[in-house]
Design an enzyme around this catalytic site. Sequence first.
Site, PDB file in Angstrom:
ATOM      1  N   ARG A   1       0.482   4.239   0.326  1.00  0.00           N
ATOM      2  CA  ARG A   1       0.155   5.301   1.285  1.00  0.00           C
ATOM      3  C   ARG A   1       0.566   4.965   2.714  1.00  0.00           C
ATOM      4  O   ARG A   1       0.472   5.799   3.602  1.00  0.00           O
ATOM      5  CB  ARG A   1      -1.347   5.598   1.233  1.00  0.00           C
ATOM      6  CG  ARG A   1      -1.768   6.128  -0.140  1.00  0.00           C
ATOM      7  CD  ARG A   1      -3.205   6.505  -0.177  1.00  0.00           C
ATOM      8  NE  ARG A   1      -3.432   7.623   0.731  1.00  0.00           N
ATOM      9  CZ  ARG A   1      -4.612   8.055   1.084  1.00  0.00           C
ATOM     10  NH1 ARG A   1      -5.693   7.469   0.619  1.00  0.00           N
ATOM     11  NH2 ARG A   1      -4.749   9.073   1.905  1.00  0.00           N
ATOM     12  N   CYS A   2       1.027   3.748   2.931  1.00  0.00           N
ATOM     13  CA  CYS A   2       1.402   3.289   4.270  1.00  0.00           C
ATOM     14  C   CYS A   2       2.919   3.363   4.448  1.00  0.00           C
ATOM     15  O   CYS A   2       3.676   2.777   3.661  1.00  0.00           O
ATOM     16  CB  CYS A   2       0.926   1.853   4.461  1.00  0.00           C
ATOM     17  SG  CYS A   2       1.523   1.069   5.961  1.00  0.00           S
ATOM     18  N   GLN A   3       3.349   4.053   5.473  1.00  0.00           N
ATOM     19  CA  GLN A   3       4.787   4.189   5.712  1.00  0.00           C
ATOM     20  C   GLN A   3       5.454   2.842   5.951  1.00  0.00           C
ATOM     21  O   GLN A   3       6.540   2.582   5.439  1.00  0.00           O
ATOM     22  CB  GLN A   3       5.059   5.114   6.891  1.00  0.00           C
ATOM     23  CG  GLN A   3       6.552   5.253   7.143  1.00  0.00           C
ATOM     24  CD  GLN A   3       6.888   6.320   8.158  1.00  0.00           C
ATOM     25  OE1 GLN A   3       6.111   7.211   8.400  1.00  0.00           O
ATOM     26  NE2 GLN A   3       8.056   6.205   8.743  1.00  0.00           N
TER      27      GLN A   3
ATOM     28  N   ARG B   1       5.918   1.152   2.696  1.00  0.00           N
ATOM     29  CA  ARG B   1       7.012   1.767   1.935  1.00  0.00           C
ATOM     30  C   ARG B   1       8.367   1.335   2.482  1.00  0.00           C
ATOM     31  O   ARG B   1       9.317   1.124   1.723  1.00  0.00           O
ATOM     32  CB  ARG B   1       6.886   3.294   1.949  1.00  0.00           C
ATOM     33  CG  ARG B   1       5.712   3.810   1.137  1.00  0.00           C
ATOM     34  CD  ARG B   1       5.751   5.310   0.935  1.00  0.00           C
ATOM     35  NE  ARG B   1       5.869   6.076   2.154  1.00  0.00           N
ATOM     36  CZ  ARG B   1       4.863   6.571   2.862  1.00  0.00           C
ATOM     37  NH1 ARG B   1       3.613   6.347   2.479  1.00  0.00           N
ATOM     38  NH2 ARG B   1       5.085   7.279   3.949  1.00  0.00           N
TER      39      ARG B   1
ATOM     40  N   ASN C   1       0.872  -1.171   0.000  1.00  0.00           N
ATOM     41  CA  ASN C   1       0.000   0.000   0.000  1.00  0.00           C
ATOM     42  C   ASN C   1       0.909   1.221   0.000  1.00  0.00           C
ATOM     43  O   ASN C   1       1.531   1.526   1.020  1.00  0.00           O
ATOM     44  CB  ASN C   1      -0.906  -0.003   1.229  1.00  0.00           C
ATOM     45  CG  ASN C   1      -1.774   1.238   1.318  1.00  0.00           C
ATOM     46  OD1 ASN C   1      -1.635   2.182   0.548  1.00  0.00           O
ATOM     47  ND2 ASN C   1      -2.675   1.243   2.276  1.00  0.00           N
TER      48      ASN C   1
END
Length: 113
Positions: free
Chosen positions: A9-11, A14, A7
């Site tokens: 948008r998820c730190q 990432r 995802n």
Amino acid sequence: MIKIYHNPRCQKSREGLKVLENSGKEFEVVKYLEEVPTKEELRKVLDCLAITPEMLVRKNEAVWKENYRGKLLSHEEILDAMILYPKLIERPIVINGGKAVIGRPANLVEDIL
């Protein structure tokens, strides 16, 4: 081939992706919010993780709290919920061969490379 359910948008997701990028190994990125896994794919992920469907659910998500928390759900019903609301799926999930990890923290990804 190594696969990451990611995802952007998820730190934490990432960070897991960064571990894979730094490894120099080839891998496939599955943006599971856009390419929602099938029930069979989720079953295979669970087998690789050696966990139950409930253990893969992000229970702090509002959709879980509002619709599912406190209910006695079968494994099939939990799988259906993750397909209907893929943001309920823990992330990132990295699969290498028959093994997988939930990359929280990201250094767990290194364990299966």
